[in-house]
Design a protein around this motif. Structure first.
Motif, PDB file in Angstrom:
ATOM      1  N   GLY A   1     -21.230 -44.857  62.425  1.00  0.00           N
ATOM      2  CA  GLY A   1     -22.671 -44.980  62.655  1.00  0.00           C
ATOM      3  C   GLY A   1     -23.290 -46.283  62.236  1.00  0.00           C
ATOM      4  N   GLY A   2     -22.559 -47.111  61.511  1.00  0.00           N
ATOM      5  CA  GLY A   2     -23.118 -48.408  61.136  1.00  0.00           C
ATOM      6  C   GLY A   2     -23.985 -48.347  59.909  1.00  0.00           C
ATOM      7  N   ARG A   3     -23.702 -49.182  58.935  1.00  0.00           N
ATOM      8  CA  ARG A   3     -24.499 -49.256  57.700  1.00  0.00           C
ATOM      9  C   ARG A   3     -24.820 -50.700  57.339  1.00  0.00           C
ATOM     10  NH1 ARG A   3     -24.366 -44.688  58.837  1.00  0.00           N
ATOM     11  NH2 ARG A   3     -24.146 -42.839  57.521  1.00  0.00           N
ATOM     12  N   GLY A   4     -24.847 -51.578  58.310  1.00  0.00           N
ATOM     13  CA  GLY A   4     -25.116 -52.978  58.028  1.00  0.00           C
ATOM     14  C   GLY A   4     -23.864 -53.707  57.595  1.00  0.00           C
ATOM     15  N   TRP A   5     -24.044 -54.999  57.311  1.00  0.00           N
ATOM     16  CA  TRP A   5     -22.920 -55.860  56.977  1.00  0.00           C
ATOM     17  C   TRP A   5     -22.436 -55.588  55.552  1.00  0.00           C
ATOM     18  CZ3 TRP A   5     -20.549 -58.717  60.550  1.00  0.00           C
ATOM     19  CH2 TRP A   5     -21.255 -59.038  61.716  1.00  0.00           C
ATOM     20  N   THR A   6     -21.141 -55.690  55.368  1.00  0.00           N
ATOM     21  CA  THR A   6     -20.549 -55.597  54.045  1.00  0.00           C
ATOM     22  C   THR A   6     -19.455 -56.646  53.927  1.00  0.00           C
ATOM     23  OG1 THR A   6     -19.518 -54.103  52.432  1.00  0.00           O
ATOM     24  CG2 THR A   6     -18.789 -53.898  54.711  1.00  0.00           C
ATOM     25  N   THR A   7     -19.185 -57.090  52.714  1.00  0.00           N
ATOM     26  CA  THR A   7     -18.164 -58.112  52.483  1.00  0.00           C
ATOM     27  C   THR A   7     -17.048 -57.533  51.639  1.00  0.00           C
ATOM     28  OG1 THR A   7     -19.811 -59.884  52.599  1.00  0.00           O
ATOM     29  CG2 THR A   7     -17.710 -60.404  51.561  1.00  0.00           C
ATOM     30  N   ALA A   8     -15.821 -57.719  52.101  1.00  0.00           N
ATOM     31  CA  ALA A   8     -14.643 -57.292  51.358  1.00  0.00           C
ATOM     32  C   ALA A   8     -13.879 -58.528  50.911  1.00  0.00           C
ATOM     33  CB  ALA A   8     -13.749 -56.409  52.228  1.00  0.00           C
TER      34      ALA A   8
END
Length: 687
Positions: A536-543
């Motif tokens: 569903g999409g939760r915005g950008w995230t950085t790994a």
């Protein structure tokens, strides 16, 4: 240059050039929105010495190369390329038919009209954003017409993008047929000797290339009526230009012969061999045949030159991948390549789209097909009538040092993003801001349905676009992104900025790396978890994946390839975006640039202002600078992106006044290879 498509009815290049010249003049008139003396800097073009009779058309400025000086060139700071030509290597080919160390590819590209071509991009995404640098060995900045100018210097965005990918760029010297305005006096002026026996305009060409930061010249002499004396002078001119230019490249187009007449040979023979010997390479006219190319290759080697220094011309301007080409005459599928080859006008992939439907995404799908094949899979390129470069030519890469980062920015977009926030709603193009991009479009390994992979412009982490993978991931799919030779140590970290779109299934993400050990032995494929993104999409995230620590590599290892492996644990259709990929160990951010100044300005009737700005490089900067970005500081503390450049000067076409403010502050930041920004240096414009 005339067309030589191997069909029964031949259309001369002259008719094509006439059409191009008329279109260029029309385009220049449309592009010239300012009055005489406008602040807008444009790409430069000249006549050798004397100018045509009469007056130039609207938006055209007639200039003489003989009288040019760097000190008198007000647009030079905006046109000067600054990115050095990167070294590159050849990874093992991704398919069984591509051959390393054999045929190379040149391209003659007209990015815009000769006149009215903005020096630093413009406010439209409708632009030929060339990205397939991995298959190119030489780019010619093509253009010129008798009514505008005959000598073209490439603008900085094109050169900076090409250099970042290890591709040299040549300016063009075009002496057109007399039927379309060419005058033999221009050829004679170009090759006129000085009192010392040298060639003053060759010296000028060298000065231009060095001042502007590009790599040499493509020489195309097609004005007929010459004699043996002119032929000999022209040969000596070419040899002088090559010798005095030292590291500059010179490519000769097969038109004028040593007898001084214009007679396209379509092969290397006794009539044109002297020009080949005087230059670095020769572009053969389009009417070549098998016997002629075999003879040309043998003749080149008989002169202690390489057969791959000959470009067999392939004219794709009219028909693109539907062009009829005898590929086995140039790059046989079952034997050594005969010569290299050169595309004339591959921007067909852009120009042939309907003008009202030339979206960036549509263009890149077509461009990927041109270079990789109809299946968009260079690991298994098509074997049909069109033989894409990926099927024959080994790709190259410049990923050899840390830090490396990409935001999948293709050099144009419908807005500008920073860390997932949209800082401008304006469309734009500027190739100098283009990232290093995957050269192999697109290699996907899976036992299930193949997902769709491509550039998308609806959302971005940084720049104008991102990489979008769409499909049902019923089996894990590995998307191979970059061949590399990146050093690996215990401190090495790989970062991904990614997200799922609304309506997407959940996506499990792993890094897919090929790693060579420090002590030799076979390389190994490893998969390291980078997180699972919810549906569903939760915005950008950085790994951030600590690769060196996970692999226990203290020093000496090498990353040979970078990719991702995707899976969908719950099934359904995935829409996964990769907005950024970086490999780093330690890298201090750059220092701020020297204080910017407004060197010229104009307030327009629509309430906007045009500015020319200049600054200096950071002093004693702890980190390197990739490019500079400019922002307008808004009331309340927000920022609006104005543009960017690799150089130290920028033209702001339309600064918009915010909330009736009396003064507007413009900030300039240095940006490094990991897109870390320096502290700002600022200047204030008073309305």
């Amino acid at each position: 240059m005339r067309q030589g498509v191997p069909v029964r009815k031949r259309v001369t290049r002259r008719s094509v050039l006439l059409t191009a010249a008329l279109a260029a003049a029309t385009g220049a008139a449309r592009a010239s929105t300012g009055s005489e003396g406008t602040l807008q800097p444009y790409a430069s073009y000249w006549y050798p010495d004397s100018l045509p009779a009469g007056s130039p058309g609207s938006g055209i400025v007639w200039r003489s190369l003989r009288s040019w000086t760097p000190e008198g060139d007000a647009d030079l700071p905006f046109n000067r390329a600054t990115v050095p030509l990167a070294a590159r290597f050849t990874p093992p080919p991704v398919n069984a038919t591509a051959q390393a160390g054999q045929a190379r590819v040149s391209a003659l590209v007209s990015f815009a009209p000769t006149s009215g071509n903005p020096a630093q991009g413009s406010a439209t995404a409708d632009f030929y954003a060339l990205t397939h640098w991995a298959y190119l060995d030489e780019l010619v900045f093509w253009g010129g017409s008798s009514g505008e100018g005959l000598i073209l210097a490439p603008n900085a965005p094109v050169v900076d993008a090409a250099h970042r990918n290890g591709v040299p760029v040549l300016g063009t010297v075009f002496l057109p047929p007399a039927a379309y305005g060419g005058q033999l006096r221009w050829t004679r002026e170009l090759v006129r000797r000085g009192p010392d026996g040298g060639f003053p305009l060759a010296d000028q060409l060298i000065r231009v290339a060095r001042a502007y930061g590009f790599d040499g010249w493509f020489l195309n002499a097609e004005t007929g009526g010459g004699d043996a004396r002119l032929g000999a002078d022209t040969r000596d001119f070419v040899a002088y230009l090559r010798a005095r230019g030292e590291k500059l490249r010179v490519t000769w187009y097969d038109a004028m012969t040593l007898a001084g007449d214009v007679s396209w040979q379509n092969e290397l023979n006794d009539r044109n061999a002297a020009f080949f010997e005087a230059s670095d390479s020769m572009f053969l006219n389009f009417d070549w045949d098998r016997a002629g190319l075999v003879s040309s290759a043998r003749r080149a080697e008989g002169r202690k030159r390489g057969r791959y220094e000959l470009w067999a011309g392939v004219d794709v301007e009219a028909n693109g991948w539907d062009t009829r080409v005898d590929w086995d005459a140039v790059v046989p599928a079952d034997g050594p390549h005969v010569t290299s080859y050169g595309f004339y006008r591959p921007e067909w992939t852009w120009k042939s789209l309907p003008a009202n439907a030339r979206t960036p995404a549509d263009f890149h799908v077509r461009d990927d097909r041109f270079w990789s094949g109809r299946a968009l899979d260079p690991a298994a390129p098509d074997s049909g009538a069109w033989r894409p470069p990926a099927a024959s030519v080994a790709d190259r890469s410049t990923l050899t040092a840390l830090p490396f980062a990409t935001a999948f920015n293709t050099g144009h977009g419908l807005g500008w993003y920073e860390r997932g926030t949209r800082l401008s709603d304006s469309a734009w193009n500027h190739l100098g801001l283009q990232d290093r991009l995957p050269g192999r479009r697109w290699v996907v390994r899976t036992t299930g349905p193949r997902p769709t992979v491509g550039f998308d412009f609806a959302d971005a982490w940084r720049g104008g676009g991102s990489l979008l993978v769409t499909g049902g991931l019923t089996a894990p799919a590995t998307v191979e992104l970059f061949p590399a030779r990146l050093p690996l140590s215990e401190a090495t970290v790989v970062e991904l900025a990614h997200r799922t779109d609304d309506g997407s299934a959940a996506v499990r993400v792993e890094l897919a790396l090929e790693v060579a050990a420090a002590r030799g032995g076979p390389s190994r494929l490893v998969h390291l978890p980078a997180g699972t993104l919810r549906a569903g999409g939760r915005g950008w995230t950085t790994a951030a994946v600590r690769v060196g620590r996970a692999l226990r590599e203290r020093a000496g290892g090498t990353i040979l390839s970078l990719g991702v492996r995707l899976g969908s644990p719950d099934g359904g259709t995935a829409r996964w975006r990769l907005g950024g990929l970086a490999v780093r160990d330690t890298a201090p951010p750059p220092g701020p640039p020297g204080a910017p100044t407004i060197t010229a300005s104009r307030t327009d009737a629509d309430g906007t202002a045009a500015l020319r700005l200049a600054w200096t490089a950071p002093v004693r900067s702890p980190g390197s600078v990739r490019h500079y970005e400019l922002h307008q500081l808004l009331p309340g503390g927000g920022r609006r992106f104005l543009g960017g450049t690799c150089g130290h000067a920028y033209y702001v076409a339309a600064l918009r006044r915010a909330a009736g403010e009396a003064a507007t502050r413009v900030e300039v930041r240095a940006v490094d290879e990991l897109y870390a920004s320096s502290a700002p240096a600022s200047v204030t414009f008073r309305w």
